[in-house]
Design an enzyme around this catalytic site. Sequence first.
Site, PDB file in Angstrom:
ATOM      1  N   THR A 222       0.808  -1.223   0.000  1.00  0.00           N
ATOM      2  CA  THR A 222       0.000   0.000   0.000  1.00  0.00           C
ATOM      3  C   THR A 222       0.840   1.272   0.000  1.00  0.00           C
ATOM      4  O   THR A 222       0.293   2.368  -0.034  1.00  0.00           O
ATOM      5  CB  THR A 222      -0.932   0.014   1.229  1.00  0.00           C
ATOM      6  OG1 THR A 222      -0.132  -0.096   2.406  1.00  0.00           O
ATOM      7  CG2 THR A 222      -1.941  -1.119   1.177  1.00  0.00           C
ATOM      8  N   CYS A 223       2.157   1.134   0.027  1.00  0.00           N
ATOM      9  CA  CYS A 223       3.064   2.283   0.096  1.00  0.00           C
ATOM     10  C   CYS A 223       3.328   2.830  -1.309  1.00  0.00           C
ATOM     11  O   CYS A 223       3.811   2.105  -2.188  1.00  0.00           O
ATOM     12  CB  CYS A 223       4.372   1.856   0.758  1.00  0.00           C
ATOM     13  SG  CYS A 223       5.669   3.100   0.717  1.00  0.00           S
ATOM     14  N   ASP A 224       3.019   4.106  -1.526  1.00  0.00           N
ATOM     15  CA  ASP A 224       3.223   4.724  -2.838  1.00  0.00           C
ATOM     16  C   ASP A 224       4.680   4.692  -3.267  1.00  0.00           C
ATOM     17  O   ASP A 224       4.989   4.443  -4.431  1.00  0.00           O
ATOM     18  CB  ASP A 224       2.721   6.173  -2.837  1.00  0.00           C
ATOM     19  CG  ASP A 224       1.205   6.265  -2.768  1.00  0.00           C
ATOM     20  OD1 ASP A 224       0.531   5.281  -3.147  1.00  0.00           O
ATOM     21  OD2 ASP A 224       0.699   7.316  -2.343  1.00  0.00           O
TER      22      ASP A 224
END
Length: 105
Positions: free
Chosen positions: A8-10
């Site tokens: 979920t980390c950009d």
Amino acid sequence: MRLFGLKTCDTCRKALKSLPDAEFVDVRADGVPSDVMDRALARFDAALVNTRSTTWRGLSEAERGRPSAELLAEHPTLMKRPLIEADGELYLGWDAKTRAALGVS
């Protein structure tokens, strides 16, 4: 090459897009192997802990004072991301220095 991060980390997604051959390891689901974590702690120590994260802000002052190894074992999402292992070398974050070292523009 392995990229340790969160799906979920950009920033991890950007790194993975630039490194399509990298094996992605989700630290929340799979953790970081102890040998890699030991090397990362030896190299980066306190810089390995993301003090800007939501998890960090939720910790008490007493918890924040604990050693990095203990914090990361208990809260793997506290790790600064991505942690990249390539050719026996470790890189932390996705800044210009890391991209240059990995040959990515």
